[in-house]
Motif scaffolding. Structure first.
Motif, mmCIF file in Angstrom:
data_model
loop_
_atom_site.group_PDB
_atom_site.id
_atom_site.type_symbol
_atom_site.label_atom_id
_atom_site.label_comp_id
_atom_site.label_asym_id
_atom_site.label_seq_id
_atom_site.Cartn_x
_atom_site.Cartn_y
_atom_site.Cartn_z
ATOM 1 N N LYS A 79 33.279 72.414 53.233
ATOM 2 C CA LYS A 79 32.917 71.105 53.771
ATOM 3 C C LYS A 79 33.777 70.040 53.111
ATOM 4 C CE LYS A 79 28.990 70.143 50.743
ATOM 5 N NZ LYS A 79 27.583 69.772 50.682
ATOM 6 N N TRP A 80 33.904 68.921 53.799
ATOM 7 C CA TRP A 80 34.675 67.809 53.264
ATOM 8 C C TRP A 80 33.932 66.513 53.538
ATOM 9 C CZ3 TRP A 80 36.328 64.157 56.807
ATOM 10 C CH2 TRP A 80 36.435 64.559 58.140
ATOM 11 N N SER A 81 34.279 65.491 52.742
ATOM 12 C CA SER A 81 33.675 64.175 52.937
ATOM 13 C C SER A 81 34.651 63.101 52.488
ATOM 14 C CB SER A 81 32.361 64.053 52.165
ATOM 15 O OG SER A 81 32.599 64.131 50.772
ATOM 16 N N VAL A 82 34.471 61.909 53.035
ATOM 17 C CA VAL A 82 35.281 60.752 52.669
ATOM 18 C C VAL A 82 34.335 59.656 52.197
ATOM 19 C CG1 VAL A 82 36.878 58.979 53.493
ATOM 20 C CG2 VAL A 82 37.081 61.321 54.346
ATOM 21 N N ARG A 83 34.661 59.074 51.046
ATOM 22 C CA ARG A 83 33.851 57.983 50.504
ATOM 23 C C ARG A 83 34.738 56.841 50.057
ATOM 24 N NH1 ARG A 83 29.324 59.628 46.384
ATOM 25 N NH2 ARG A 83 28.949 57.409 46.664
ATOM 26 N N LEU A 84 34.252 55.632 50.263
ATOM 27 C CA LEU A 84 34.909 54.446 49.746
ATOM 28 C C LEU A 84 34.804 54.465 48.228
ATOM 29 C CD1 LEU A 84 36.210 51.622 50.155
ATOM 30 C CD2 LEU A 84 33.870 50.717 50.314
ATOM 31 N N TRP A 85 35.925 54.198 47.551
ATOM 32 C CA TRP A 85 35.949 54.146 46.098
ATOM 33 C C TRP A 85 36.366 52.732 45.716
ATOM 34 C CZ3 TRP A 85 40.097 56.723 42.551
ATOM 35 C CH2 TRP A 85 39.689 56.674 41.221
ATOM 36 N N THR A 86 35.467 51.996 45.109
ATOM 37 C CA THR A 86 35.755 50.634 44.697
ATOM 38 C C THR A 86 36.476 50.684 43.358
ATOM 39 O OG1 THR A 86 33.764 49.890 45.830
ATOM 40 C CG2 THR A 86 34.752 48.358 44.266
ATOM 41 N N THR A 87 37.791 50.565 43.390
ATOM 42 C CA THR A 87 38.595 50.633 42.173
ATOM 43 C C THR A 87 38.737 49.231 41.591
ATOM 44 O OG1 THR A 87 40.588 50.532 43.547
ATOM 45 C CG2 THR A 87 39.840 52.711 42.869
ATOM 46 N N ILE A 88 38.473 49.108 40.275
ATOM 47 C CA ILE A 88 38.498 47.794 39.649
ATOM 48 C C ILE A 88 39.427 47.699 38.448
ATOM 49 C CG2 ILE A 88 36.201 47.192 40.475
ATOM 50 C CD1 ILE A 88 35.169 47.815 37.624
ATOM 51 N N VAL A 89 39.895 48.825 37.926
ATOM 52 C CA VAL A 89 40.775 48.824 36.763
ATOM 53 C C VAL A 89 42.042 49.589 37.094
ATOM 54 C CG1 VAL A 89 41.048 49.532 34.356
ATOM 55 C CG2 VAL A 89 38.844 48.679 35.145
ATOM 56 N N GLY A 90 43.164 49.005 36.721
ATOM 57 C CA GLY A 90 44.447 49.666 36.914
ATOM 58 C C GLY A 90 45.378 48.840 37.771
ATOM 59 N N ARG A 91 46.630 49.149 37.635
ATOM 60 C CA ARG A 91 47.684 48.419 38.348
ATOM 61 C C ARG A 91 47.457 48.403 39.853
ATOM 62 N NH1 ARG A 91 52.985 51.031 39.725
ATOM 63 N NH2 ARG A 91 51.908 52.747 38.744
ATOM 64 N N ASP A 92 46.959 49.486 40.410
ATOM 65 C CA ASP A 92 46.790 49.593 41.859
ATOM 66 C C ASP A 92 45.342 49.429 42.318
ATOM 67 O OD1 ASP A 92 49.542 50.075 42.229
ATOM 68 O OD2 ASP A 92 49.258 52.182 41.710
ATOM 69 N N ALA A 93 44.483 48.893 41.462
ATOM 70 C CA ALA A 93 43.081 48.701 41.832
ATOM 71 C C ALA A 93 42.976 47.802 43.058
ATOM 72 C CB ALA A 93 42.305 48.098 40.667
ATOM 73 N N SER A 94 42.068 48.153 43.948
ATOM 74 C CA SER A 94 41.902 47.357 45.166
ATOM 75 C C SER A 94 41.075 46.103 44.913
ATOM 76 C CB SER A 94 41.271 48.198 46.279
ATOM 77 O OG SER A 94 40.006 48.669 45.888
ATOM 78 N N ASN A 95 40.222 46.111 43.889
ATOM 79 C CA ASN A 95 39.371 44.971 43.534
ATOM 80 C C ASN A 95 39.444 44.743 42.027
ATOM 81 O OD1 ASN A 95 37.928 44.582 46.208
ATOM 82 N ND2 ASN A 95 37.509 46.726 45.788
ATOM 83 N N PRO A 96 40.608 44.341 41.496
ATOM 84 C CA PRO A 96 40.758 44.255 40.040
ATOM 85 C C PRO A 96 39.789 43.256 39.401
ATOM 86 C CG PRO A 96 42.679 43.337 41.163
ATOM 87 C CD PRO A 96 41.803 43.908 42.214
ATOM 88 N N VAL A 97 39.193 43.710 38.301
ATOM 89 C CA VAL A 97 38.318 42.863 37.491
ATOM 90 C C VAL A 97 38.762 43.032 36.057
ATOM 91 C CG1 VAL A 97 35.961 42.426 36.725
ATOM 92 C CG2 VAL A 97 36.388 43.143 39.099
ATOM 93 N N ASN A 98 39.207 41.937 35.463
ATOM 94 C CA ASN A 98 39.662 41.982 34.068
ATOM 95 C C ASN A 98 39.082 40.773 33.346
ATOM 96 O OD1 ASN A 98 40.979 42.008 31.613
ATOM 97 N ND2 ASN A 98 42.922 42.674 32.470
ATOM 98 N N PRO A 99 38.074 40.996 32.491
ATOM 99 C CA PRO A 99 37.443 39.869 31.807
ATOM 100 C C PRO A 99 38.359 39.183 30.794
ATOM 101 C CG PRO A 99 36.601 41.932 30.946
ATOM 102 C CD PRO A 99 37.485 42.265 32.118
ATOM 103 N N ASN A 100 39.475 39.815 30.456
ATOM 104 C CA ASN A 100 40.401 39.237 29.478
ATOM 105 C C ASN A 100 41.473 38.368 30.102
ATOM 106 O OD1 ASN A 100 39.140 40.564 27.271
ATOM 107 N ND2 ASN A 100 40.157 42.449 27.898
ATOM 108 N N VAL A 101 41.460 38.243 31.424
ATOM 109 C CA VAL A 101 42.449 37.417 32.111
ATOM 110 C C VAL A 101 41.716 36.226 32.713
ATOM 111 C CG1 VAL A 101 44.130 37.336 33.991
ATOM 112 C CG2 VAL A 101 43.906 39.405 32.609
ATOM 113 N N SER A 102 42.173 35.018 32.377
ATOM 114 C CA SER A 102 41.484 33.834 32.895
ATOM 115 C C SER A 102 41.599 33.769 34.401
ATOM 116 C CB SER A 102 42.077 32.567 32.269
ATOM 117 O OG SER A 102 43.441 32.449 32.603
ATOM 118 N N GLY A 103 40.539 33.260 35.022
ATOM 119 C CA GLY A 103 40.526 33.156 36.472
ATOM 120 C C GLY A 103 39.934 34.361 37.169
#
Length: 104
Positions: A79-103
């Motif tokens: 069996k196979w499945s596809v899931r949305l992965w909310t990426t937040i850390v890393g150069r290629d993150a789709s939703n970057p969140v970095n508390p150490n960067v202003s803004g």
């Protein structure tokens, strides 16, 4: 956005994959060259699953990959499945969140 395509592999996957591996890899490299498949591979010890990371606007690219994959078509995948992965850390993150960067 990122999507994870996960495969649950048959017990004798390693023994059976050789016949279909070149076509599977050709499909994977084509998808990579098109900018859809970021990374992919089987998990080891045991080789019972595989994970492929796709990027795109919807899960359709990952779903179409699975539907056309020789491993799926020839029953190497239970069996196979596809899931949305909310990426937040890393150069290629789709939703970057970095508390150490202003803004952010």
């Amino acid at each position: 956005m990122h999507y994870l395509l996960t495969y649950e592999l048959v017990d004798d996957y390693i023994e059976r994959r050789a016949e279909f591996r070149d076509d599977h890899l050709a499909l994977a490299w084509k998808s990579h060259k098109q900018g859809n498949l970021v990374l992919g591979g089987a998990l080891s010890d045991p080789a019972d699953s595989a994970v492929l990371l796709f990027k795109g606007d919807s899960p359709t690219v990952a779903e179409e990959f699975a539907k056309n994959d020789p491993y799926v078509k020839n029953n190497l995948v239970k069996k196979w499945s596809v899931r949305l992965w909310t990426t937040i850390v890393g150069r290629d993150a789709s939703n970057p969140v970095n508390p150490n960067v202003s803004g952010e």
